[in-house]
Write an enzyme that holds these catalytic residues in place. Structure first.
Site, short mmCIF file in Angstrom:
data_model
loop_
_atom_site.label_atom_id
_atom_site.label_comp_id
_atom_site.label_asym_id
_atom_site.label_seq_id
_atom_site.Cartn_x
_atom_site.Cartn_y
_atom_site.Cartn_z
N HIS A 472 0.83 -1.21 0.00
CA HIS A 472 0.00 0.00 0.00
C HIS A 472 0.87 1.26 0.00
CE1 HIS A 472 -3.52 2.52 1.22
NE2 HIS A 472 -2.57 3.24 1.79
N GLU A 473 1.78 1.35 0.94
CA GLU A 473 2.61 2.55 1.03
C GLU A 473 3.50 2.71 -0.20
OE1 GLU A 473 2.02 4.85 3.05
OE2 GLU A 473 0.65 3.70 4.32
N HIS A 476 1.78 4.67 -2.84
CA HIS A 476 1.99 6.11 -2.66
C HIS A 476 3.36 6.52 -3.21
CE1 HIS A 476 -1.56 7.09 -0.35
NE2 HIS A 476 -1.26 6.26 0.64
#
Length: 683
Positions: A472-473, A476
Site C-alpha cells: 500500500h505505502e 503512494h
C-alpha cells in the site's frame, strides 16, 4: 546574507538533492526556517511590486518559482519529526508550529498577491495556456479563495490567530500520543504470558524490553490503530485484554498526555474558522474542495455502507460466540480483545488457513525485492538499486536508486521499515524532494512502517497485514516517483485528499497476483513456495471478516465527520459520550467492534492531514475496486497496462482534475458495484 555554515540553507551536493543529514543538527532547523521564511517573503514581495499588469509569467509562474528554499528545509525537517522525533526535534517542532502557520498565512492571505492571481484568473479564456498552466491558475485562485484571501483585514487577523492556535494544538496532540503510546507499551514478565507468538515475535519483544533497560522481560509496543496484530495469536485471554485496554486508553487518561481537552479545543477552533470562512462546519469547508463536494455526499455513502456492514459484523460475532461456546471450558461473551483470536479459529475451520502460520513465507527482504519491486518492474519497467553509499536521516532508513527501463534516472526511494520509540505510529509516505521541470528536480520519497525488529541475526517475518501495508505505502511512493509535472504545486501526491489513497490501494492488488506471489512467497529457510491450495483459500477469504473490518473503519470515518460537523458553540467536552452518541446514530455501536481509532488517538484527523477527510479511504476504494476489475479484464500484470496506468493517472500528479484523469484512464466514471462485491455488501 545566507549562513554558509548551515547545511540546510545550501542546495545539497548529494544525489537527487537528498539532504545531507550527516551534517544537519537539530539546532540548524529553526535558523534555517527563519532564513527561508524571510527569503520567501522577499520573493513574494517582488511579485506583488511588479508595476506591469499581472500575467501568467510574472504572477503564477513567479509564484511557482518562489519558496524553493522553504520547501527544501520543510521537507527535510518534517521527514525527521515524524520518523525520528527525539526530544530535541520535538522541541524544535513545538516552536516551529505557530511560525509555519503564520508564514503560510502571510502568503495565502496576501491581498496584493491575491489581486494579481484574480486578475490572471479573470482573463483565463483570453490567455494562450497549455492545460497544466490553465489548471494551475484555477487551483491557485481556488485555494487562496478557499483559504480566506478575500476576507477583510480584521477577519484575516482572526483567521491567522486561529491557524496558529490549531497548528500548536495539533503538534501537542501528536506529542501527547507518542508519549502515551510509549508509556502504555505493555510489559510482560515471562514468555508464557505471550504463548502463541513466534520465536521472532518474542525476540522482537525481548529486544524492545532490553532497549528500555528491562532485561528478562518482554515489551509489546502499540500500533496506531485500536488493538494489536498479536491479538490474533495470543492464547492467554488476560494478555489480550491488557493489550487492548492499553491501546484504547491512549490519550484518554488523566495525566500530562491527556488528549481530550486538546481535541475538544481543536474541534471548537476548526468550527470557528469554518464559520469565519462562510461554511456551516469544518466538514463543509473541507469537502467543498474535494471530489466529494459536501458532507452530505459523504454521509450518504457512509450510511449506505454502515447498515449492511453492521449486519455482517453481527453475523460474524455470532460465529465467534459459537466457537467460544463449543471450545472453551468456561464460555464467556466475546469481547473486542477476543475478536481477532477467534476469527482465526473460524478462518481455520472454514478455510483451513492459519494466517499466523504464513509468516515464514513473508520474509521482509524477499517481500520487498521479489514482491514489491518485482511487480513494479513487471508493470512499469523500473529497477531498484540499493545505494549503501548514501546516508539518509536514520541508520535504519535504506536508500534505493530508481531507473527507468532505458536507464534514465527516476529518483530515490527510501524505506524505513522498523518501529522505534521516536517514530510516530502507523505507516506513511512523504516526499523529501519533489519532482518539477521548473525547478529541475527529481523526486526523493520515503516509506515508513512500524514493523517490530527482531534480534540480531533473526529474519524479519511479516504478517499478511504488514505485507499489505508495504504494498500500500509503496503505491503512494510510485505516485510520488512517477508524477512528471512542470510546476511544483502539482508534484507527486499533491492531489485531492479523497483521491490520494486511490493509487496506493490499487497497488495492493499485486499481493496475491500469481506471478508476483509465486516470486516472493517462499519459505525463508527451505525456499518452498506457498502451497497453491493455501493461495486459493486465501483468495476465497477476501470477503471474510469484512463486516468487522468495514464496520471499524466506517465507525472511525463517521466519528471524524461527527466531530467536524458541529458548530463553534457545540463542541463536546465529554469525549466518550460524544463518541457513543455518534456511533449509535449510524448504527455502529457494537462494543465487540470498536472504532479503528478512538478520538484521543485519532492522529489522522487531529494531528495529520485527514480532518473531515478520513472517509477518503473508502471513497477512493470505489475507484480502486473498479480499476482492479479493469486490470483483470485486460490481461493483468503487463507493461501495456502498467504504462497506461502510469501515463494517464500516476504520471499526471495533481496537474489534472483527478476524476477527469480517472475517466481518461478507464474510459468512463467509476462504478460502485465492484467495491460492494469486494466487501461482501452486495447481498
Amino acid at each position: 546574507m545566507t549562513d554558509v555554515s548551515n547545511p540546510l540553507l545550501q542546495p545539497s551536493a548529494l544525489p537527487y538533492g537528498l539532504p545531507d543529514y550527516s551534517a544537519i543538527r537539530p539546532e540548524h532547523y529553526l535558523p534555517a526556517f527563519r532564513a527561508a521564511f524571510d527569503a520567501h517573503l522577499k520573493e513574494i514581495s517582488r511579485i506583488t511590486m511588479v508595476r506591469s499588469m499581472p500575467t501568467f509569467e510574472n504572477t503564477i509562474e513567479a509564484l511557482e518559482r518562489s519558496g524553493e528554499q522553504i520547501d527544501r528545509v520543510a521537507h527535510a525537517f518534517y521527514t525527521v519529526s515524524s520518523a525520528d522525533a527525539t526530544p530535541a526535534i520535538q522541541g524544535v517542532e513545538e516552536q516551529l508550529a505557530p511560525l509555519m502557520a503564520a508564514h503560510q498565512d502571510a502568503i495565502t492571505l496576501d491581498g496584493a498577491l491575491y489581486w494579481r492571481v484574480q486578475q490572471v484568473h479573470d482573463q483565463l479564456d483570453q490567455l494562450d495556456l497549455d492545460p497544466e498552466q490553465r489548471y494551475l491558475v484555477e487551483r491557485h485562485h481556488r485555494e487562496m479563495t478557499h483559504a480566506g484571501a478575500a476576507l477583510d483585514d480584521e477577519a484575516k487577523a482572526r483567521l491567522t490567530a486561529l491557524n496558529q492556535q490549531l497548528s500548536t494544538l495539533s503538534n501537542t496532540f501528536e506529542r501527547n500520543l507518542l508519549n502515551d503510546t510509549n508509556d502504555l507499551s505493555v510489559v510482560f514478565d515471562s514468555a508464557d504470558e505471550l504463548d502463541g507468538l513466534s520465536s521472532g515475535e518474542l525476540s522482537a519483544a525481548s529486544r524492545s524490553a532490553q532497549e528500555r533497560g528491562l532485561d528478562g522481560k518482554f515489551v509489546i509496543s502499540l500500533p496506531l490503530f485500536t488493538g494489536h496484530p498479536h491479538l490474533a495469536q495470543l492464547r492467554n485471554r488476560e494478555s489480550r485484554r491488557r493489550i487492548m485496554e492499553a491501546s484504547r486508553s491512549r490519550g484518554g487518561r488523566d495525566n500530562a498526555n491527556d488528549n481530550r481537552p486538546v481535541l475538544a479545543e481543536i474541534v471548537r477552533l476548526r468550527a470557528e474558522r469554518a464559520a469565519l470562512l462562510g461554511y456551516d462546519s469544518h466538514a463543509a469547508y473541507v469537502t467543498a474542495d474535494e471530489t466529494a463536494g459536501s458532507p452530505e455526499a459523504v454521509e450518504r455513502m457512509l450510511r449506505e455502507l454502515a447498515a449492511p456492514s453492521a449486519r455482517n459484523a453481527e453475523a460474524e460475532r455470532e460465529s465467534l460466540q459459537k466457537i467460544v461456546d463449543e471450545t472453551e471450558g468456561e464460555p464467556f461473551t466475546v469481547e473486542a480483545h477476543d475478536w481477532a483470536f477467534y476469527t482465526e479459529k473460524v478462518r481455520a475451520a472454514r478455510y483451513d488457513i492459519d494466517t499466523a502460520a504464513l509468516r515464514p513465507w513473508f520474509e521482509a527482504e524477499r517481500v520487498l525485492q521479489d514482491g514489491v519491486f518485482h511487480a513494479a518492474t513487471r508493470l512499469y519497467g523500473v529497477t531498484f538499486t540499493e545505494r549503501e553509499d548514501i546516508v539518509s536521516y536514520h541508520p535504519g532508513a535504506r536508500v534505493f536508486e530508481v531507473h527507468d527501463e532505458d536507464g534514465s534516472p527516476v529518483g530515490l526511494y527510501v524505506l524505513d521499515l522498523y518501529t522505534r520509540d521516536s517514530k510516530r505510529g502507523g505507516a506513511w509516505m512523504n516526499p523529501i524532494v519533489s519532482q518539477s521541470h521548473l525547478r529541475g528536480t527529481l523526486p526523493v520519497v520515503v516509506n515508513n512502517l512500524n514493523v517490530p525488529q527482531p534480534g540480531d541475526g533473526e529474519p524479519t517475518l511479516l504478517t499478511l497485514d504488514e505485507v499489505t501495508t508495504l504494498f500500500h505505502e509503496f503505491g503512494h511512493a510510485l505516485h510520488g516517483l512517477f508524477a512528471v509535472v512542470t510546476y511544483p504545486h502539482f508534484a507527486g501526491t499533491n492531489v485531492f485528499r479523497d483521491f490520494v489513497e486511490f493509487p496506493s490501494q490499487v497497488n495492493e492488488m499485486w499481493i496475491l497476483w500469481p506471478e508476483v506471489l509465486d516470486n516472493y512467497a517462499r519459505h525463508h529457510e527451505t525456499g518452498e513456495p506457498l502451497d497453491p491450495g493455501v493461495v486459493e483459500r486465501l483468495r476465497a477469504t477476501e470477503t471474510f471478516d469484512q463486516g468487522h473490518a468495514t464496520s471499524e473503519y466506517l465507525a472511525a470515518a463517521w466519528l471524524d465527520q461527527a466531530w467536524h460537523r458541529v458548530g463553534p458553540s457545540d463542541a463536546a467536552v465529554d469525549v466518550a459520550a460524544f463518541e457513543a452518541a455518534a456511533l449509535a446514530d449510524i448504527g455502529l455501536d457494537n462494543s465487540a467492534v470498536p472504532t479503528r481509532y478512538s478520538s484521543t488517538y485519532f492522529a489522522h484527523v487531529f494531528s495529520g492531514g485527514y480532518s473531515a477527510g478520513y472517509y477518503s479511504y473508502i471513497w477512493s476504494e470505489v475507484l480502486d475496486a473498479d480499476t482492479v476489475d479493469w486490470f483483470r479484464s485486460n490481461g493483468g500484470l503487463t507493461r501495456e497496462n502498467g504504462d497506461r496506468f502510469r501515463r494517464r493517472l500516476l504520471g499526471v500528479g495533481g496537474s489534472k482534475d483527478p476524476l477527469e484523469a480517472y475517466h481518461d484512464f478507464r474510459g468512463r466514471d467509476a462504478e460502485i458495484a465492484p467495491l460492494l462485491k469486494r466487501r461482501g455488501l452486495d447481498a
